[in-house]
Design a protein around this motif. Structure first.
Motif, PDB file in Angstrom:
ATOM      1  N   MET A  86     -13.021  -1.895 -15.820  1.00  0.00           N
ATOM      2  CA  MET A  86     -14.046  -2.216 -14.851  1.00  0.00           C
ATOM      3  C   MET A  86     -13.403  -2.340 -13.474  1.00  0.00           C
ATOM      4  O   MET A  86     -12.405  -3.022 -13.306  1.00  0.00           O
ATOM      5  N   ILE A  87     -13.961  -1.671 -12.517  1.00  0.00           N
ATOM      6  CA  ILE A  87     -13.443  -1.743 -11.153  1.00  0.00           C
ATOM      7  C   ILE A  87     -14.228  -2.810 -10.398  1.00  0.00           C
ATOM      8  O   ILE A  87     -15.449  -2.799 -10.392  1.00  0.00           O
ATOM      9  N   THR A  88     -13.504  -3.734  -9.802  1.00  0.00           N
ATOM     10  CA  THR A  88     -14.141  -4.759  -8.996  1.00  0.00           C
ATOM     11  C   THR A  88     -13.858  -4.475  -7.529  1.00  0.00           C
ATOM     12  O   THR A  88     -12.761  -4.070  -7.171  1.00  0.00           O
ATOM     13  N   TYR A  89     -14.871  -4.684  -6.700  1.00  0.00           N
ATOM     14  CA  TYR A  89     -14.733  -4.460  -5.267  1.00  0.00           C
ATOM     15  C   TYR A  89     -14.980  -5.766  -4.545  1.00  0.00           C
ATOM     16  O   TYR A  89     -16.004  -6.402  -4.722  1.00  0.00           O
ATOM     17  N   GLU A  90     -14.029  -6.164  -3.766  1.00  0.00           N
ATOM     18  CA  GLU A  90     -14.165  -7.314  -2.902  1.00  0.00           C
ATOM     19  C   GLU A  90     -14.181  -6.785  -1.477  1.00  0.00           C
ATOM     20  O   GLU A  90     -14.203  -5.585  -1.258  1.00  0.00           O
ATOM     21  N   LYS A  91     -14.114  -7.678  -0.541  1.00  0.00           N
ATOM     22  CA  LYS A  91     -14.001  -7.249   0.847  1.00  0.00           C
ATOM     23  C   LYS A  91     -12.652  -6.557   1.030  1.00  0.00           C
ATOM     24  O   LYS A  91     -11.619  -7.113   0.659  1.00  0.00           O
ATOM     25  N   PRO A  92     -12.632  -5.339   1.573  1.00  0.00           N
ATOM     26  CA  PRO A  92     -11.348  -4.644   1.782  1.00  0.00           C
ATOM     27  C   PRO A  92     -10.426  -5.464   2.685  1.00  0.00           C
ATOM     28  O   PRO A  92     -10.885  -6.147   3.598  1.00  0.00           O
ATOM     29  N   TYR A  93      -9.140  -5.390   2.397  1.00  0.00           N
ATOM     30  CA  TYR A  93      -8.161  -6.084   3.235  1.00  0.00           C
ATOM     31  C   TYR A  93      -6.938  -5.201   3.429  1.00  0.00           C
ATOM     32  O   TYR A  93      -6.657  -4.323   2.627  1.00  0.00           O
ATOM     33  N   GLN A  94      -6.250  -5.443   4.523  1.00  0.00           N
ATOM     34  CA  GLN A  94      -5.072  -4.647   4.861  1.00  0.00           C
ATOM     35  C   GLN A  94      -3.812  -5.439   4.547  1.00  0.00           C
ATOM     36  O   GLN A  94      -3.764  -6.658   4.722  1.00  0.00           O
ATOM     37  N   THR A  95      -2.796  -4.724   4.078  1.00  0.00           N
ATOM     38  CA  THR A  95      -1.518  -5.329   3.749  1.00  0.00           C
ATOM     39  C   THR A  95      -0.425  -4.262   3.816  1.00  0.00           C
ATOM     40  O   THR A  95      -0.718  -3.088   4.006  1.00  0.00           O
ATOM     41  N   GLN A  96       0.789  -4.671   3.645  1.00  0.00           N
ATOM     42  CA  GLN A  96       1.925  -3.754   3.638  1.00  0.00           C
ATOM     43  C   GLN A  96       2.220  -3.312   2.203  1.00  0.00           C
ATOM     44  O   GLN A  96       2.009  -4.074   1.265  1.00  0.00           O
ATOM     45  N   ALA A  97       2.717  -2.088   2.052  1.00  0.00           N
ATOM     46  CA  ALA A  97       3.053  -1.564   0.729  1.00  0.00           C
ATOM     47  C   ALA A  97       4.215  -0.594   0.837  1.00  0.00           C
ATOM     48  O   ALA A  97       4.448   0.003   1.887  1.00  0.00           O
ATOM     49  N   HIS A  98       4.922  -0.430  -0.260  1.00  0.00           N
ATOM     50  CA  HIS A  98       5.928   0.618  -0.379  1.00  0.00           C
ATOM     51  C   HIS A  98       5.168   1.910  -0.676  1.00  0.00           C
ATOM     52  O   HIS A  98       4.375   1.956  -1.617  1.00  0.00           O
ATOM     53  N   ILE A  99       5.401   2.958   0.102  1.00  0.00           N
ATOM     54  CA  ILE A  99       4.645   4.209  -0.003  1.00  0.00           C
ATOM     55  C   ILE A  99       5.520   5.269  -0.661  1.00  0.00           C
ATOM     56  O   ILE A  99       6.656   5.513  -0.219  1.00  0.00           O
ATOM     57  N   HIS A 100       4.985   5.931  -1.695  1.00  0.00           N
ATOM     58  CA  HIS A 100       5.740   6.930  -2.442  1.00  0.00           C
ATOM     59  C   HIS A 100       6.221   8.081  -1.556  1.00  0.00           C
ATOM     60  O   HIS A 100       7.384   8.477  -1.608  1.00  0.00           O
ATOM     61  N   SER A 101       5.321   8.637  -0.738  1.00  0.00           N
ATOM     62  CA  SER A 101       5.696   9.796   0.083  1.00  0.00           C
ATOM     63  C   SER A 101       6.700   9.443   1.175  1.00  0.00           C
ATOM     64  O   SER A 101       7.315  10.328   1.758  1.00  0.00           O
ATOM     65  N   LEU A 102       6.890   8.161   1.441  1.00  0.00           N
ATOM     66  CA  LEU A 102       7.869   7.721   2.431  1.00  0.00           C
ATOM     67  C   LEU A 102       9.151   7.237   1.763  1.00  0.00           C
ATOM     68  O   LEU A 102       9.936   6.519   2.373  1.00  0.00           O
ATOM     69  N   ASP A 103       9.337   7.613   0.486  1.00  0.00           N
ATOM     70  CA  ASP A 103      10.508   7.208  -0.298  1.00  0.00           C
ATOM     71  C   ASP A 103      10.673   5.688  -0.359  1.00  0.00           C
ATOM     72  O   ASP A 103      11.779   5.169  -0.306  1.00  0.00           O
ATOM     73  N   GLY A 104       9.546   4.998  -0.449  1.00  0.00           N
ATOM     74  CA  GLY A 104       9.577   3.544  -0.614  1.00  0.00           C
ATOM     75  C   GLY A 104       9.553   2.754   0.677  1.00  0.00           C
ATOM     76  O   GLY A 104       9.576   1.520   0.637  1.00  0.00           O
ATOM     77  N   ALA A 105       9.500   3.417   1.817  1.00  0.00           N
ATOM     78  CA  ALA A 105       9.402   2.690   3.083  1.00  0.00           C
ATOM     79  C   ALA A 105       8.041   1.990   3.163  1.00  0.00           C
ATOM     80  O   ALA A 105       7.070   2.418   2.543  1.00  0.00           O
ATOM     81  N   MET A 106       7.984   0.933   3.930  1.00  0.00           N
ATOM     82  CA  MET A 106       6.758   0.131   4.033  1.00  0.00           C
ATOM     83  C   MET A 106       5.832   0.705   5.102  1.00  0.00           C
ATOM     84  O   MET A 106       6.285   1.193   6.137  1.00  0.00           O
TER      85      MET A 106
END
Length: 68
Positions: free
Chosen positions: A1-21
């Motif tokens: 089940m997919i739950t949707y709350e209010k969208p929020y922004q945060t930092q993440a390690h990105i695959h296409s950036l070789d793990g850069a945030m």
């Protein structure tokens, strides 16, 4: 089940950036299985991400986890 709350922004390690945030927008959470999978938006690309509770970091897969 997919739950949707209010969208929020945060930092993440990105695959296409070789793990850069970079910034992502968390749109929802899929609770099927043992670990929640997050639906995120990274620069207009909807993709999947996981949250690592040991490092307290999101890991977004914008290469192989694309949803659109």
């Amino acid at each position: 089940m997919i739950t949707y709350e209010k969208p929020y922004q945060t930092q993440a390690h990105i695959h296409s950036l070789d793990g850069a945030m970079d910034e992502i927008t968390v749109l929802g959470e899929d609770m099927k299985g043992n670990q929640p999978i997050f639906i995120v938006d990274y620069k207009g690309v909807k993709c999947t991400a996981i949250f690592n509770y040991f490092t307290f970091s999101y890991y977004a897969d914008d290469k192989y986890g694309r949803l659109n």
